[in-house]
Scaffold this motif. Structure first.
Motif, short mmCIF file in Angstrom:
data_model
loop_
_atom_site.label_atom_id
_atom_site.label_comp_id
_atom_site.label_asym_id
_atom_site.label_seq_id
_atom_site.Cartn_x
_atom_site.Cartn_y
_atom_site.Cartn_z
N GLU A 177 0.82 -1.32 0.21
CA GLU A 177 0.05 -0.25 -0.20
C GLU A 177 1.24 1.36 0.13
O GLU A 177 0.44 1.96 -0.26
N ALA A 178 1.95 1.28 0.70
CA ALA A 178 2.81 2.12 0.64
C ALA A 178 3.45 2.50 -0.41
O ALA A 178 3.69 3.97 -1.05
N ILE A 179 3.18 2.19 -1.66
CA ILE A 179 3.88 2.20 -2.72
C ILE A 179 3.14 3.19 -3.60
O ILE A 179 3.83 4.56 -4.47
N VAL A 180 1.74 3.15 -2.98
CA VAL A 180 0.84 3.57 -3.87
C VAL A 180 0.57 5.47 -3.30
O VAL A 180 -0.75 5.82 -3.58
N ASN A 181 0.45 4.97 -1.95
CA ASN A 181 -0.17 5.73 -0.44
C ASN A 181 0.89 6.64 -0.42
O ASN A 181 1.69 6.29 0.13
N PRO A 182 0.03 7.99 0.38
CA PRO A 182 0.56 8.81 1.14
C PRO A 182 1.24 7.98 3.25
O PRO A 182 0.58 7.31 3.02
N GLU A 183 2.95 8.32 2.79
CA GLU A 183 2.83 7.76 4.18
C GLU A 183 2.10 7.33 5.26
O GLU A 183 1.99 6.78 6.76
N SER A 184 1.70 9.41 6.12
CA SER A 184 0.45 9.57 7.03
C SER A 184 -0.35 8.41 7.18
O SER A 184 -0.67 8.18 7.77
N LEU A 185 -1.05 8.02 5.40
CA LEU A 185 -1.89 6.89 5.41
C LEU A 185 -1.53 5.64 6.35
O LEU A 185 -2.23 4.90 6.99
N THR A 186 -0.23 5.08 5.74
CA THR A 186 -0.18 3.90 6.27
C THR A 186 0.29 4.15 7.26
O THR A 186 -0.14 3.10 8.52
N ASP A 187 0.33 4.76 7.90
CA ASP A 187 1.04 4.74 9.67
C ASP A 187 0.07 5.14 10.13
O ASP A 187 -0.33 4.14 11.09
N GLU A 188 -1.17 5.40 9.82
CA GLU A 188 -2.83 5.50 10.42
C GLU A 188 -2.88 4.34 10.52
O GLU A 188 -3.59 3.66 11.46
N ILE A 189 -3.05 3.46 9.55
CA ILE A 189 -3.64 2.49 9.39
C ILE A 189 -2.77 1.31 10.40
O ILE A 189 -3.82 0.12 10.49
N PHE A 190 -1.38 1.27 9.95
CA PHE A 190 -0.90 0.71 11.23
C PHE A 190 -0.91 0.85 12.71
O PHE A 190 -0.85 -0.63 13.04
N GLU A 191 -1.31 2.30 13.01
CA GLU A 191 -1.83 2.29 14.07
C GLU A 191 -2.87 1.83 14.24
O GLU A 191 -3.44 1.11 15.42
N GLU A 192 -3.93 1.48 14.04
CA GLU A 192 -4.86 0.71 14.05
C GLU A 192 -4.77 -0.94 14.44
O GLU A 192 -5.03 -0.95 15.08
N PHE A 193 -4.21 -1.13 13.78
CA PHE A 193 -3.69 -2.76 13.63
C PHE A 193 -3.58 -3.11 14.50
O PHE A 193 -3.32 -4.41 15.17
N VAL A 194 -2.48 -2.29 14.92
CA VAL A 194 -1.54 -2.30 16.31
C VAL A 194 -2.37 -2.25 17.74
O VAL A 194 -2.67 -3.27 18.56
N LYS A 195 -3.72 -1.54 17.26
CA LYS A 195 -4.62 -1.50 18.58
C LYS A 195 -5.43 -3.06 18.52
O LYS A 195 -5.67 -3.60 19.76
N ILE A 196 -5.57 -3.77 17.54
CA ILE A 196 -6.20 -4.58 17.22
C ILE A 196 -5.75 -6.32 17.55
O ILE A 196 -6.04 -6.71 19.14
N ILE A 197 -4.13 -5.99 17.62
CA ILE A 197 -3.65 -7.16 17.95
C ILE A 197 -3.29 -6.86 19.76
O ILE A 197 -3.16 -7.44 20.43
N GLU A 198 -3.26 -5.77 19.87
CA GLU A 198 -3.25 -5.23 21.60
C GLU A 198 -4.55 -5.70 21.95
O GLU A 198 -4.29 -6.49 23.34
N ALA A 199 -5.42 -5.60 21.59
CA ALA A 199 -6.73 -5.96 22.55
C ALA A 199 -7.09 -7.43 21.95
O ALA A 199 -7.61 -8.15 23.50
N TYR A 200 -6.65 -8.11 20.88
CA TYR A 200 -6.57 -9.73 20.92
C TYR A 200 -5.85 -10.28 22.26
O TYR A 200 -5.49 -11.27 22.43
N ALA A 201 -4.04 -9.65 22.28
CA ALA A 201 -3.27 -9.90 23.25
C ALA A 201 -3.85 -10.38 24.69
O ALA A 201 -3.96 -11.22 25.41
N GLU A 202 -4.82 -9.33 25.01
CA GLU A 202 -5.46 -8.91 26.23
C GLU A 202 -6.90 -10.15 26.58
O GLU A 202 -7.05 -9.78 28.00
#
Length: 204
Positions: A177-202
């Motif tokens: 996705e980073a090939i065609v999207n701005p870094e700000s967007l991919t960083d935001e997507i990554f942040e959401e993914f981190v939250k999902i994995i953190e919630a799953y681990a809990e």
């Protein structure tokens, strides 16, 4: 007349030299894949990049498919070795899930050009795909153990290794996705993914 110790030393040195040559070839292959792409990479390119003879390459690899498959396995093992080294460096220290995911993201981004070239090639090259699976099989169990030790937060779940596969698939997709999207967007997507994995681990 050479002593037994001398012979053992010479044999050990030959083995070490052979291993060093093989690694140089694999590293050169990854560089060529990143710079030229799979289709444009030839074994002659790898020979020049590695600074080895054609005979040395042929001694280790019988075909381009064998060579590229071995390079892909080498790359996977490098990523897992980095994970293991990072865990050892932080022995006794707590590394958050976010930090672990950030580490993985950096490693995937570093080698993504070679990774995507290999994966696209496997789509139409059945020999390459089979060679990779065969070469990868001996390492699957040990790498799985490495990831379980590095991610104890997921050890209580039914399939902690599957979570590792999921995170790997996600990060590769994010690199694409980073090939065609701005870094700000991919960083935001990554942040959401981190939250999902953190919630799953809990989860209990």
């Amino acid at each position: 007349m050479p002593t037994k110790t001398t012979k053992n030393t010479e044999r050990r040195s030959n083995v070490e030299r052979s291993a060093e040559t093989r690694e140089r070839i694999l590293e050169a292959t990854l560089s060529c894949l990143s710079e030229k792409g799979y289709a444009a990479t030839s074994t002659n390119d790898v020979v020049r990049q590695a600074g080895v003879s054609r005979g040395a390459l042929n001694h280790h690899f019988s075909s381009k498919s064998d060579l590229v498959a071995a390079a892909a396995v080498h790359l996977v093992r490098k990523r897992y070795a980095t994970t293991e080294m990072r865990s050892q460096e932080l022995s006794g220290e707590h590394q958050s899930i976010r930090e672990k995911l950030e580490d993985r993201r950096r490693e995937y981004e570093r080698w993504f050009p070679a990774t995507i070239e290999f994966m696209v090639a496997c789509r139409t090259d059945e020999v390459l795909s089979e060679s990779f699976s065969e070469a990868m099989n001996p390492y699957v169990e040990s790498m799985g153990q490495t990831m379980q030790e590095a991610w104890p937060e997921l050890a209580h779940h039914e399939s902690p290794l599957m979570i590792q596969y999921v995170t790997g698939c996600f990060i590769r997709g994010l690199c694409l996705e980073a090939i065609v999207n701005p870094e700000s967007l991919t960083d935001e997507i990554f942040e959401e993914f981190v939250k999902i994995i953190e919630a799953y681990a809990e989860r209990d």
